[in-house]
Write an enzyme that holds these catalytic residues in place. Structure first.
Site, PDB file in Angstrom:
ATOM      1  N   ARG A 103      36.612  48.714  43.390  1.00 24.29           N
ATOM      2  CA  ARG A 103      35.399  47.919  43.572  1.00 24.29           C
ATOM      3  C   ARG A 103      34.478  48.622  44.558  1.00 24.29           C
ATOM      4  O   ARG A 103      34.907  49.022  45.633  1.00 24.29           O
ATOM      5  CB  ARG A 103      35.822  46.546  44.111  1.00 24.29           C
ATOM      6  CG  ARG A 103      34.726  45.542  44.118  1.00 24.29           C
ATOM      7  CD  ARG A 103      35.286  44.158  44.310  1.00 24.29           C
ATOM      8  NE  ARG A 103      35.680  43.871  45.679  1.00 24.29           N
ATOM      9  CZ  ARG A 103      35.665  42.648  46.210  1.00 24.29           C
ATOM     10  NH1 ARG A 103      35.286  41.634  45.493  1.00 24.29           N
ATOM     11  NH2 ARG A 103      36.042  42.454  47.445  1.00 24.29           N
ATOM     12  N   THR A 106      28.048  46.976  45.956  1.00 21.97           N
ATOM     13  CA  THR A 106      27.548  46.236  44.780  1.00 21.97           C
ATOM     14  C   THR A 106      28.570  45.227  44.264  1.00 21.97           C
ATOM     15  O   THR A 106      28.225  44.360  43.459  1.00 21.97           O
ATOM     16  CB  THR A 106      27.250  47.213  43.637  1.00 21.97           C
ATOM     17  OG1 THR A 106      28.491  47.845  43.258  1.00 21.97           O
ATOM     18  CG2 THR A 106      26.257  48.282  44.054  1.00 21.97           C
ATOM     19  N   ASP A 109      42.569  41.298  52.306  1.00 21.98           N
ATOM     20  CA  ASP A 109      42.637  42.330  51.269  1.00 21.98           C
ATOM     21  C   ASP A 109      44.089  42.462  50.811  1.00 21.98           C
ATOM     22  O   ASP A 109      44.952  42.927  51.554  1.00 21.98           O
ATOM     23  CB  ASP A 109      42.122  43.661  51.835  1.00 21.98           C
ATOM     24  CG  ASP A 109      42.022  44.719  50.746  1.00 21.98           C
ATOM     25  OD1 ASP A 109      43.055  44.997  50.087  1.00 21.98           O
ATOM     26  OD2 ASP A 109      40.929  45.259  50.544  1.00 21.98           O
ATOM     27  N   ASP A 166      45.659  45.995  50.961  1.00 25.19           N
ATOM     28  CA  ASP A 166      45.959  46.428  52.331  1.00 25.19           C
ATOM     29  C   ASP A 166      47.179  45.691  52.871  1.00 25.19           C
ATOM     30  O   ASP A 166      48.026  46.277  53.559  1.00 25.19           O
ATOM     31  CB  ASP A 166      44.770  46.161  53.262  1.00 25.19           C
ATOM     32  CG  ASP A 166      43.633  47.147  53.029  1.00 25.19           C
ATOM     33  OD1 ASP A 166      43.805  48.082  52.229  1.00 25.19           O
ATOM     34  OD2 ASP A 166      42.570  46.953  53.629  1.00 25.19           O
TER      35      ASP A 166
HETATM   36  N1  URA Z   1      40.307  41.454  46.762  1.00 29.35           N
HETATM   37  C1  URA Z   1      41.120  41.141  47.780  1.00 29.35           C
HETATM   38  O1  URA Z   1      42.079  41.863  48.053  1.00 29.35           O
HETATM   39  N2  URA Z   1      40.862  40.036  48.497  1.00 29.35           N
HETATM   40  C2  URA Z   1      39.836  39.228  48.225  1.00 29.35           C
HETATM   41  O2  URA Z   1      39.663  38.217  48.916  1.00 29.35           O
HETATM   42  C3  URA Z   1      38.983  39.559  47.148  1.00 29.35           C
HETATM   43  C4  URA Z   1      39.238  40.681  46.428  1.00 29.35           C
END
Ligand code: URA
Length: 213
Positions: free
Chosen positions: A103, A107, A204, A207
């Site tokens: 991603r 954007t 995330d 992560d």
């Molecule tokens: N991706 C993630 O890892 N966490 C989010 O909150 C949105 C997309």
């Protein structure tokens, strides 16, 4: 498009621990693994089986076995890899395909950097593993890839979903879409923030599963 928010006290318990900012990577991984197995139980409710006879020590019994062609499981790189073992526990015979999407943090548009999928998915149930259904861009792309290859059904397993992502998928795959489309999630959260993160969410997922790069 059908959405199932799994309603079970153990799922709620594990999801709460997963959200906790103090939960460290090893525990986060094993909670994800356990949650996915619980979600997979619901997600595979309509998987195709065929009748089979089995000989018990006493008699013959009517039973069921997974129909051919066997299902395809598709973890979305990178975070979906953390969901694969939990899914394979319930569907060990499924084939596994891979799609990598990254991603753009400005954007929020996802672009594909890797695809490893069978060219022909005719008659196959497919299960996409992606922990966070946020904007829905990634899932729309992956469902599109599977549908264009002839998949018989499209099911996503997500730890968390945002209303914005569900709305996008339901618009892209309306009720009259030629094959069943389903999203199974452990929780439906409030919203996305301006960076496209699910709130309250869990941060995330990649992560938290694998560390920050
Ligand atoms: N991706 C993630 O890892 N966490 C989010 O909150 C949105 C997309």
């Amino acid at each position: 498009m059908h959405t199932l928010v799994a309603d079970h006290p153990l799922i709620a318990h594990k999801l709460t621990a997963l959200r906790d900012v103090h939960t460290e990577t090893p525990v986060f991984r094993s909670l994800t693994d356990e949650l996915v197995t619980l979600l997979a139980y619901e997600a595979t409710r309509d998987v195709k089986v065929e009748p089979v006879q089995v000989h018990t020590p006493l008699a013959t019994a009517e039973g069921a076995k997974l129909a051919r062609p066997i299902p395809l499981v598709v973890p979305v790189l990178r975070a979906g890899i953390g969901m694969l073992d939990g899914m394979a526990r319930l569907l060990p015979k499924a084939d596994v395909g891979f799609v990598g999407l990254a991603r753009d943090e400005e954007t929020l548009v996802a672009s594909t950097y890797a695809t490893r999928l069978p060219a022909d998915l005719t008659g196959r149930d497919t299960f996409v593993l992606d922990p966070m259904l946020a904007t829905g861009g990634t899932l729309e792309t992956v469902f599109g890839m599977l549908a264009s290859r002839g998949a018989a059904s499209l099911t996503a397993i997500c730890l968390l979903a945002a209303p914005e992502g569900l709305a996008r998928i339901s618009e892209a795959f309306p009720d009259d879409f030629p094959v069943p489309v389903k999203v199974v999630t452990a929780g439906l959260d409030e919203r996305l923030n301006e960076r496209g993160y699910i709130v309250p969410g869990l941060g995330d997922a990649g992560d938290r599963l694998f560390g920050e790069i």
